[in-house]
Design an enzyme around this catalytic site. Structure first.
Site, PDB file in Angstrom:
ATOM      1  N   TYR A   1       0.789  -1.347  -0.109  1.00  0.00           N
ATOM      2  CA  TYR A   1       0.047  -0.140   0.099  1.00  0.00           C
ATOM      3  C   TYR A   1       1.021   1.140  -0.023  1.00  0.00           C
ATOM      4  CZ  TYR A   1      -3.586   3.512   1.818  1.00  0.00           C
ATOM      5  OH  TYR A   1      -4.296   4.580   1.771  1.00  0.00           O
TER       6      TYR A   1
ATOM      7  N   ASP B   1       9.245   2.907   0.060  1.00  0.00           N
ATOM      8  CA  ASP B   1       8.207   3.703   0.656  1.00  0.00           C
ATOM      9  C   ASP B   1       8.345   3.113   2.135  1.00  0.00           C
ATOM     10  OD1 ASP B   1       5.822   4.329   1.935  1.00  0.00           O
ATOM     11  OD2 ASP B   1       4.470   3.585   0.407  1.00  0.00           O
TER      12      ASP B   1
ATOM     13  N   LYS C   1       4.233   8.777   9.022  1.00  0.00           N
ATOM     14  CA  LYS C   1       3.727   8.237  10.253  1.00  0.00           C
ATOM     15  C   LYS C   1       4.678   8.755  11.278  1.00  0.00           C
ATOM     16  CE  LYS C   1       0.853   4.777   8.594  1.00  0.00           C
ATOM     17  NZ  LYS C   1       1.096   3.884   7.244  1.00  0.00           N
TER      18      LYS C   1
HETATM   19  C1  PLP Z   1       0.357   4.748   5.713  1.00  0.00           C
HETATM   20  C2  PLP Z   1       1.135   4.345   4.537  1.00  0.00           C
HETATM   21  C3  PLP Z   1       0.926   5.240   3.629  1.00  0.00           C
HETATM   22  C4  PLP Z   1      -0.013   6.594   3.438  1.00  0.00           C
HETATM   23  O1  PLP Z   1       0.306   7.287   4.371  1.00  0.00           O
HETATM   24  P1  PLP Z   1      -0.958   8.315   4.717  1.00  0.00           P
HETATM   25  O2  PLP Z   1      -0.408   9.086   5.960  1.00  0.00           O
HETATM   26  O3  PLP Z   1      -2.067   7.424   5.396  1.00  0.00           O
HETATM   27  O4  PLP Z   1      -1.367   8.980   3.627  1.00  0.00           O
HETATM   28  C5  PLP Z   1       1.810   4.778   2.513  1.00  0.00           C
HETATM   29  N1  PLP Z   1       2.867   4.197   2.371  1.00  0.00           N
HETATM   30  C6  PLP Z   1       2.915   3.096   3.502  1.00  0.00           C
HETATM   31  C7  PLP Z   1       4.041   2.149   3.409  1.00  0.00           C
HETATM   32  C8  PLP Z   1       2.084   3.239   4.665  1.00  0.00           C
HETATM   33  O5  PLP Z   1       2.063   2.369   5.624  1.00  0.00           O
END
Ligand code: PLP
Length: 427
Positions: free
Chosen positions: A144, A239, A267
């Site tokens: 994701y 990511d 995060k």
């Molecule tokens: C949570 C997450 C996102 C999205 O971040 P948001 O702050 O919710 O937009 C993107 N990539 C990864 C790997 C994530 O865990």
């Protein structure tokens, strides 16, 4: 446990907010119940509107690595607040934040702040395309990367929980250049690169997948991707929105010693405030406007309130001893839960990297999205509900991670293990 007030707030919420929640992953549909409404949190505990208290393993989905309302973060916010919340004019703390990120994350020399993980990834993709002049992007099933259009293909997290393949509202046109391959399968990437390597702008992945449950990279996988990218002029994007400052001080890249061209952060970086960032070498970041011509902007980006919370948290995390503590606590928890499951004859496979982990109700090891999907989500739902009754708050989906914070103490972990032992017996 009594949920009277939460139930009545939920009935009210659904009238004004789609599904009663501001992000689908908060819904408890997949675990056959309704959300609780929280009033406050301190350390590893949260309290709901009915006065129930829980040991929290969601931790705002990762950001709260020091637990709820940690003193350094609250103090920083209190100090900054009277001076104003945002200017849209440079402030000194933005330099401090950038320097801190450069110091902590090995492959970042220059960094741009944004307001969410989604925004960080969306911008990184644009940068990779602008920098290479190519269109195609490669991602992996079950990873994701936020909810931007071109990445909602075989995505993990809420999309996996609700079992929707893509999303209405994303025209085919916008995903025609997105190729999704199985995670942990280097041959699939090699074969694709052989065919169309020179058309691929970037390969993006979660270096430890955390949105199909937790799935670590196999031996040599990250190194292999690095080599394919080098051989074909492809930009490698990690990511690290979840893994950054989580699996080690410098994220997964530091842990595995493989360095991407662009890193996305989110995060933990915001200490619970809405913050994201993307960064890389000076050379690649010089393509970003106004230095270069790849456009990306943000009215509230780098605002002092968010920066002070994030910086305060990163300063605490600069001490490597924190990660030793997190590893010990998480290993203790995992072992306790595995032992309890074994005693009850429940088949589970646990994956974990540092303080992010997942318990799969699965009789086989989980190495990719295919194997993750074979988990018994019905069993997970029962387990979730039992744990909630026991005062332990887990993610309301089999396809999400649990997070351990420094605020989880041995007595909390012991309570969790005892609760899990009872919950396994009830399955
Ligand atoms: C949570 C997450 C996102 C999205 O971040 P948001 O702050 O919710 O937009 C993107 N990539 C990864 C790997 C994530 O865990």
């Amino acid at each position: 446990m009594n949920f009277t007030r939460s139930r009545s707030l939920y009935d009210e919420a659904v009238q004004y907010i789609p599904g009663g929640v501001n992000s689908p992953v908060r819904s408890c549909k997949a675990v056959g119940t309704k959300p609780i409404f929280v009033t406050s949190g301190k350390g590893c505990h949260i309290t709901d509107v009915d006065g129930n208290s829980y040991i929290d393993y969601v931790c705002s989905w990762g950001p709260l690595i020091l637990g709820h309302a940690p003193e350094p973060v609250i103090k920083a916010l209190k100090n900054t607040l009277p001076g104003g919340t945002s200017f849209g004019i440079p402030t000194p703390i933005e330099i401090e934040m950038a320097k801190k990120i450069v110091e902590m994350v090995p492959s970042i020399e220059k960094v741009r702040m944004v307001n969410s993980g989604t925004e960080a990834v969306m911008s990184a993709i644009r940068l990779a395309r602008g920098y290479t002049g190519r269109s195609k992007i490669v991602k992996f099933d079950g990873c994701y990367h936020g909810h931007s259009d071109c990445l909602l293909v075989e995505a993990g997290s809420g999309v996996a929980t609700l079992a929707i393949p893509g999303s209405p509202g994303v025209p085919e046109n916008l995903v025609k250049d997105t190729i999704s391959l199985p995670y942990n399968n280097l041959d699939a990437v090699k074969n694709l690169a052989k065919d169309i390597g020179s058309e691929i702008a970037c390969i993006i992945l979660e270096p430890v997948a955390g949105n199909m449950g937790v799935v670590p990279p196999g031996e040599g996988y990250l190194e292999g991707l690095r080599k394919i990218c080098d051989d074909n002029g492809i930009v490698l994007i990690f990511d690290e929105v979840m893994t950054g400052f989580r699996v080690s001080r410098g994220g997964a890249q530091e842990l595995y010693g493989v360095y991407p061209d662009i890193t996305c952060l989110g995060k933990v970086i915001g200490g619970g405030m809405p913050v994201g960032a993307y960064g890389g070498s000076k050379e690649i970041m010089s393509s970003v406007a106004p230095e270069g011509n790849v456009y990306q902007a943000g009215t509230l980006s780098g605002n002092p309130l968010a920066m002070s919370a994030g910086l305060a948290q990163l300063e605490v995390l600069s001490d490597p001893a924190i990660y030793k503590e997190l590893e010990e606590k998480s290993a203790y928890l995992e072992k306790g839960i595995m032992d309890a499951a074994r005693k009850s004859g429940v088949d589970i496979h646990a994956n974990r990297v540092g303080s992010m982990g997942c318990v799969f109700f699965n009789n086989r090891p989980v190495t990719d999205f295919e194997s993750a999907k074979k988990s018994d989500t019905g069993k997970y739902a029962s387990f979730f509900r039992s744990m909630l009754e026991e005062g332990v708050y887990l993610a309301p989906s089999q396809f999400e991670a649990y997070f351990v914070s420094t605020a989880h103490e041995e007595k909390d972990l012991d309570k969790t293990i005892e609760a899990a032992a009872r919950a396994f017996k009830m399955l």
